[in-house]
Scaffold this motif. Structure first.
Motif, PDB file in Angstrom:
ATOM      1  N   GLY A 187       0.990  -1.266  -0.063  1.00 31.59           N
ATOM      2  CA  GLY A 187      -0.085  -0.136   0.072  1.00 31.59           C
ATOM      3  C   GLY A 187       0.806   1.006   0.248  1.00 31.59           C
ATOM      4  O   GLY A 187       1.975   1.215  -0.007  1.00 31.59           O
ATOM      5  N   SER A 188       0.291   2.267   0.160  1.00 28.27           N
ATOM      6  CA  SER A 188       0.962   3.769   0.232  1.00 28.27           C
ATOM      7  C   SER A 188       0.355   4.791   0.752  1.00 28.27           C
ATOM      8  O   SER A 188      -1.064   4.667   1.322  1.00 28.27           O
ATOM      9  N   PHE A 189       0.832   5.895   0.896  1.00 25.30           N
ATOM     10  CA  PHE A 189       0.281   7.158   1.554  1.00 25.30           C
ATOM     11  C   PHE A 189       0.879   8.189   0.826  1.00 25.30           C
ATOM     12  O   PHE A 189       1.957   8.331   0.378  1.00 25.30           O
ATOM     13  N   VAL A 190      -0.005   9.429   0.903  1.00 29.03           N
ATOM     14  CA  VAL A 190       0.668  10.498   0.651  1.00 29.03           C
ATOM     15  C   VAL A 190       0.266  11.653   1.742  1.00 29.03           C
ATOM     16  O   VAL A 190      -0.658  11.524   2.365  1.00 29.03           O
ATOM     17  N   ALA A 191       1.027  12.749   1.886  1.00 28.96           N
ATOM     18  CA  ALA A 191       0.599  13.733   2.620  1.00 28.96           C
ATOM     19  C   ALA A 191       0.720  15.028   2.274  1.00 28.96           C
ATOM     20  O   ALA A 191       1.652  15.421   1.236  1.00 28.96           O
ATOM     21  N   LEU A 192      -0.127  15.924   2.302  1.00 27.34           N
ATOM     22  CA  LEU A 192      -0.154  17.347   1.743  1.00 27.34           C
ATOM     23  C   LEU A 192      -0.502  18.384   2.744  1.00 27.34           C
ATOM     24  O   LEU A 192      -1.212  18.129   3.768  1.00 27.34           O
ATOM     25  N   THR A 193       0.112  19.564   2.357  1.00 29.79           N
ATOM     26  CA  THR A 193      -0.211  20.603   3.508  1.00 29.79           C
ATOM     27  C   THR A 193      -0.667  21.974   2.649  1.00 29.79           C
ATOM     28  O   THR A 193      -0.146  22.076   1.387  1.00 29.79           O
ATOM     29  N   ASP A 194      -1.139  22.783   3.292  1.00 27.30           N
ATOM     30  CA  ASP A 194      -1.516  24.020   2.819  1.00 27.30           C
ATOM     31  C   ASP A 194      -0.492  25.385   2.972  1.00 27.30           C
ATOM     32  O   ASP A 194      -0.505  26.424   2.518  1.00 27.30           O
ATOM     33  N   GLY A 195       0.423  24.856   3.752  1.00 30.31           N
ATOM     34  CA  GLY A 195       1.416  25.598   4.032  1.00 30.31           C
ATOM     35  C   GLY A 195       1.278  26.453   5.410  1.00 30.31           C
ATOM     36  O   GLY A 195       1.742  27.438   5.889  1.00 30.31           O
ATOM     37  N   LEU A 196      -0.130  26.470   5.859  1.00 37.08           N
ATOM     38  CA  LEU A 196      -0.632  27.223   7.030  1.00 37.08           C
ATOM     39  C   LEU A 196      -0.776  26.365   7.995  1.00 37.08           C
ATOM     40  O   LEU A 196      -1.547  26.927   8.736  1.00 37.08           O
ATOM     41  N   GLY A 197      -0.337  25.272   8.048  1.00 44.15           N
ATOM     42  CA  GLY A 197      -0.507  24.374   9.271  1.00 44.15           C
ATOM     43  C   GLY A 197      -1.604  23.299   9.161  1.00 44.15           C
ATOM     44  O   GLY A 197      -1.656  22.375   9.816  1.00 44.15           O
TER      45      GLY A 197
ATOM     46  N   ILE B 297      -4.219   7.227   2.950  1.00 42.04           N
ATOM     47  CA  ILE B 297      -3.519   5.904   3.032  1.00 42.04           C
ATOM     48  C   ILE B 297      -4.508   4.998   2.241  1.00 42.04           C
ATOM     49  O   ILE B 297      -5.587   5.072   2.356  1.00 42.04           O
ATOM     50  N   GLU B 298      -3.814   3.996   1.020  1.00 35.71           N
ATOM     51  CA  GLU B 298      -4.447   3.058   0.486  1.00 35.71           C
ATOM     52  C   GLU B 298      -3.826   1.817   0.696  1.00 35.71           C
ATOM     53  O   GLU B 298      -2.697   1.646   0.882  1.00 35.71           O
ATOM     54  N   THR B 299      -4.719   0.793   0.836  1.00 31.29           N
ATOM     55  CA  THR B 299      -3.927  -0.551   0.953  1.00 31.29           C
ATOM     56  C   THR B 299      -4.947  -1.695  -0.109  1.00 31.29           C
ATOM     57  O   THR B 299      -4.837  -2.446   0.348  1.00 31.29           O
ATOM     58  N   MET B 300      -4.724  -1.179  -1.438  1.00 32.91           N
ATOM     59  CA  MET B 300      -5.505  -1.935  -2.326  1.00 32.91           C
ATOM     60  C   MET B 300      -4.359  -3.063  -2.953  1.00 32.91           C
ATOM     61  O   MET B 300      -3.266  -2.955  -2.664  1.00 32.91           O
ATOM     62  N   THR B 301      -5.161  -4.296  -2.641  1.00 35.43           N
ATOM     63  CA  THR B 301      -4.347  -5.363  -3.071  1.00 35.43           C
ATOM     64  C   THR B 301      -4.161  -5.435  -4.765  1.00 35.43           C
ATOM     65  O   THR B 301      -4.798  -4.771  -5.470  1.00 35.43           O
ATOM     66  N   HIS B 302      -3.200  -6.285  -5.108  1.00 29.93           N
ATOM     67  CA  HIS B 302      -2.641  -6.387  -6.577  1.00 29.93           C
ATOM     68  C   HIS B 302      -3.979  -6.734  -7.611  1.00 29.93           C
ATOM     69  O   HIS B 302      -4.309  -5.979  -8.564  1.00 29.93           O
ATOM     70  N   ASN B 303      -4.823  -7.862  -6.982  1.00 28.36           N
ATOM     71  CA  ASN B 303      -5.858  -7.923  -7.901  1.00 28.36           C
ATOM     72  C   ASN B 303      -7.021  -7.196  -7.997  1.00 28.36           C
ATOM     73  O   ASN B 303      -7.924  -7.357  -8.808  1.00 28.36           O
TER      74      ASN B 303
ATOM     75  N   PHE C 128       2.783  -7.097  -6.490  1.00 29.97           N
ATOM     76  CA  PHE C 128       3.027  -6.610  -5.021  1.00 29.97           C
ATOM     77  C   PHE C 128       1.906  -7.380  -4.071  1.00 29.97           C
ATOM     78  O   PHE C 128       0.799  -7.815  -4.439  1.00 29.97           O
ATOM     79  N   SER C 129       2.422  -7.559  -2.983  1.00 30.75           N
ATOM     80  CA  SER C 129       1.438  -7.950  -1.994  1.00 30.75           C
ATOM     81  C   SER C 129       1.109  -6.882  -0.866  1.00 30.75           C
ATOM     82  O   SER C 129       1.928  -6.169  -0.480  1.00 30.75           O
ATOM     83  N   VAL C 130      -0.083  -7.265  -0.311  1.00 39.50           N
ATOM     84  CA  VAL C 130      -0.517  -6.186   0.957  1.00 39.50           C
ATOM     85  C   VAL C 130      -0.884  -7.031   1.865  1.00 39.50           C
ATOM     86  O   VAL C 130      -1.857  -7.953   1.684  1.00 39.50           O
ATOM     87  N   THR C 131      -0.519  -6.802   3.119  1.00 38.16           N
ATOM     88  CA  THR C 131      -0.849  -7.535   4.362  1.00 38.16           C
ATOM     89  C   THR C 131      -1.412  -6.667   5.316  1.00 38.16           C
ATOM     90  O   THR C 131      -1.185  -5.436   5.449  1.00 38.16           O
ATOM     91  N   PRO C 132      -2.361  -7.303   6.360  1.00 41.15           N
ATOM     92  CA  PRO C 132      -2.741  -6.335   7.283  1.00 41.15           C
ATOM     93  C   PRO C 132      -1.453  -5.794   8.289  1.00 41.15           C
ATOM     94  O   PRO C 132      -0.403  -6.521   8.186  1.00 41.15           O
ATOM     95  N   GLN C 133      -1.411  -4.435   8.853  1.00 42.48           N
ATOM     96  CA  GLN C 133      -0.265  -4.004   9.152  1.00 42.48           C
ATOM     97  C   GLN C 133      -0.594  -2.861  10.364  1.00 42.48           C
ATOM     98  O   GLN C 133      -1.762  -2.129  10.112  1.00 42.48           O
ATOM     99  N   ARG C 134       0.054  -2.421  10.969  1.00 45.31           N
ATOM    100  CA  ARG C 134       0.074  -1.355  12.116  1.00 45.31           C
ATOM    101  C   ARG C 134       0.979  -0.328  11.523  1.00 45.31           C
ATOM    102  O   ARG C 134       2.326  -0.313  11.325  1.00 45.31           O
ATOM    103  N   ALA C 135       0.422   0.697  11.163  1.00 44.52           N
ATOM    104  CA  ALA C 135       1.348   2.122  10.954  1.00 44.52           C
ATOM    105  C   ALA C 135       1.415   3.054  11.893  1.00 44.52           C
ATOM    106  O   ALA C 135       0.148   3.640  12.386  1.00 44.52           O
ATOM    107  N   THR C 136       2.443   3.616  12.452  1.00 49.06           N
ATOM    108  CA  THR C 136       2.753   4.756  13.178  1.00 49.06           C
ATOM    109  C   THR C 136       3.209   5.750  12.603  1.00 49.06           C
ATOM    110  O   THR C 136       4.283   5.785  11.921  1.00 49.06           O
TER     111      THR C 136
END
Length: 621
Positions: A306-316, A322-328, A340-348
């Motif tokens: 899976g993957s994630f992106v983070a965005l900001t307006d520059g003002l705080g 976050i997405e965890t889409m499987t290959h199929n 690629f493979s996706v498994t359950p996970q803990r993200a901090t």
């Protein structure tokens, strides 16, 4: 098909937070940490999320919806903090040619012709702007009228002519609709010409349109290599990119790529539409960002897939998707993704820099239940507390999360639309409308050629208001347009039908028209269309064929039909037998029909030629 699948692959994301996923103990979860920090400065600028109307004729049926349903559909697409809340609308610059699911009319069918009220893209851009005045507008051609190529199936031999044509569209958008176009494309998914791009840039600049950016090459990333070695090309191109196809699936479902839209609106006769999952997956980004925000400089890959992106307006403000889409469940992206493979996970996540003082994040969640059919889309969950600059999420597969400092998200909904209904089995159109709101008659879906409302000033009788086929030269094509023109209508499941239409051949000697039933194909496959076609020709003959190309002859003979006179054709198909009437009298009968077993009704012409149609009537079952 437009630059379809790039966002489609993205659109089918999913997500969930809280306790460990079912069947997985918290101790067994893969765990990993990620840092969100703006101390090193912003990353790339975010330009927004959008979709394409066109490429082609994908919004054809939308315009025919009655209120309040049409406005509801538009709200789901464009209204901020409501549904998809799109930042960008890209439309096809109609060129009279087949561009996936139909043709869209050009503003200049011929060199001495200009009309900025054809088609429905003008209307759609204005409706989008009504709902979101900040929405960015992009124009992109798929096909071009024949005069651009001066006999060649190529738009770049005369770059000044092509640039003049495109700039005319931009100027017409402003003059007649008060629409400011923000970006212009080159030629969808086809070769680019560096010379043409530079000529187009010069043409725009000369007219004071320096604010309009050029996007290239609409599918061909090799242009980036040429931009490196050609500083003039590099200066001319503002954006290298693509966008999601398509905005709304408002075309007959049996045409190519049926229901490949953010939502589906293919039944104007019933008012039924469906808000599909991509509307809400899009909202995970669009409702919590704006063009001009910046991406944080992060790797973006999750350890468990899976993957994630983070965005900001520059003002705080901070938004994390976050997405965890499987290959199929990521198969519609182009080009295909490596395995690629996706498994359950803990993200901090650790918040640093200007985000260190964030105490609470709003949480929006979607879970895509592909196997169960039970999805949960764009649901607001309890806010997550940030403790000493960090928070953790337990992620399952096929989920999407948005975590944001913004409190503006909404999952708005309209009342349930009417239930689905098939196309009316008894349908008439006499085309008697003096000031039509659109140039095309409702529900007719042009597959080669363009059929427009026409005022026949030379006929003081019953045929003043007609439908006319107006493309008289084969356009510069994007797909494999037929050699004949054709517009389909109705229910693809129809078996037995009687199609009646008044017809008027304008082309002398070798002109011809048809009515048809059980038409089985269209879109990019229009050349292979089969059905039952009843043709009459200006030379006084008729034919019955099993295909649009006219190669499978089932019956032929003399009819007495002539050009520049009105005649009435009636095609009757019952079971395995077909018959035809001319002006109410039997002309042929007992023609055996084996295939196709069902399909649309249609009208059309023998070649790219002027012809008129009136008093269309179909009774079907």
């Amino acid at each position: 098909m437009g630059c379809a699948a790039l966002l489609w692959g993205w659109l089918l994301l999913g997500c969930s937070w809280g306790p460990a996923p079912l069947g997985v103990s918290a101790a067994a979860l893969l765990t990993a940490t990620y840092v969100l920090d703006d101390a090193s400065g912003p990353g790339r600028q975010f330009d927004g999320i959008g979709a394409v109307s066109g490429g082609g004729a994908t919004s054809r049926l939308l315009v025919n919806y009655q209120e309040p349903y049409r406005s509801q559909i538009l709200d789901y697409l464009f209204k901020p903090s409501f549904g998809a809340s799109l930042h960008i609308l890209k439309v096809e610059i109609g060129g009279d040619g087949q561009s996936t699911d139909g043709t869209e009319p050009s503003h200049m069918h011929y060199e001495n012709d200009e009309n900025y009220f054809r088609g429905y893209e003008w209307w759609l851009m204005k409706e989008a702007k009504k709902r979101n005045p900040k929405i960015k507008l992009i124009g992109l051609p798929w096909t071009f009228p024949a005069w651009i190529g001066k006999g060649e199936n190529w738009p770049y031999d005369y770059p000044d002519v092509t640039a003049y044509y495109i700039v005319s569209w931009i100027l017409g958008a402003k003059q007649y609709h008060d629409l400011d176009i923000d970006y212009i494309g080159i030629w969808n998914e086809r070769a680019f010409s560096s010379k043409y791009i530079k000529v187009l840039r010069q043409s725009l600049d000369r007219l004071g349109l320096r604010n309009i950016g050029i996007i290239a090459a609409d599918g061909d990333w090799n242009i980036s290599k040429e931009m490196i070695v050609d500083p003039y090309l590099n200066d001319a191109v503002e954006v290298v990119g693509t966008i999601a196809w398509n905005l709304v699936a408002s075309y007959y479902e049996e045409l190519p790529f049926g229901r490949c839209g953010l939502m589906t609106a293919q039944e104007p006769w019933s008012g039924h539409y469906k808000v599909e999952a991509p509307i809400w997956i899009t909202a995970h980004t669009t409702q919590f960002t704006q063009p001009g925000w910046s991406y944080l400089q992060v790797d973006g890959h999750l350890e468990g897939g899976g993957s994630f992106v983070a965005l900001t307006d520059g003002l705080g403000n901070l938004t994390v998707i976050i997405e965890t889409m499987t290959h199929n469940h990521s198969q519609c992206i182009r080009p295909p993704l490596p395995h690629f493979s996706v498994t359950p996970q803990r993200a901090t996540f650790y918040l640093k820099g200007s985000f260190y003082m964030v105490e609470t994040l709003q949480v929006w969640h979607s879970r895509l239940g592909f196997e169960s059919g039970n999805s949960s889309l764009f649901q607001q969950l309890h806010p997550v507390k940030v403790w000493k600059g960090s928070f953790s999420l337990d992620l399952n597969v096929d989920e999407v999360y948005t975590l944001t400092t913004l409190k503006t998200g909404q999952k708005c909904g309209c009342p349930e639309p009417p239930p689905p209904q098939p196309f009316p089995s008894n349908y008439k159109d006499d085309f008697n409308i003096r000031n039509p709101p659109f140039s095309e008659a409702p529900n007719f879906a042009d597959q080669t050629g363009v059929f427009e409302y026409f005022i026949n000033a030379s006929d003081p009788g019953d045929h003043v208001f007609t439908l006319r086929q107006v493309v008289v030269q084969r356009p510069i094509t994007w797909a494999s347009d037929a050699d004949q023109t054709i517009s389909v209508i109705g229910n693809f499941q129809w078996v037995n039908m009687t199609v009646t239409c008044d017809i008027y051949i304008e082309k002398q000697r070798d002109g011809g028209v048809f009515v048809a039933g059980r038409v089985d194909n269209g879109g990019i496959y229009v050349r292979r269309t089969k059905g039952v076609f009843f043709w009459v020709f200006a030379d006084g003959t008729y034919r019955v064929t099993g295909d649009l190309a006219g190669e499978e002859i089932l019956m032929k003979g003399l009819s007495g039909v002539r050009d520049n006179a009105w005649h009435t054709l009636t095609l009757n198909i019952q079971g395995t037998s077909a018959s035809g009437l001319l002006n109410g009298y039997p002309l042929w009968e007992n023609v055996t029909i084996s295939k196709p077993s069902n399909g649309w009704a249609a009208i059309g012409t023998r070649s790219f030629e002027f012809a008129q149609f009136d008093n269309f009537h179909i009774e079907a079952s």
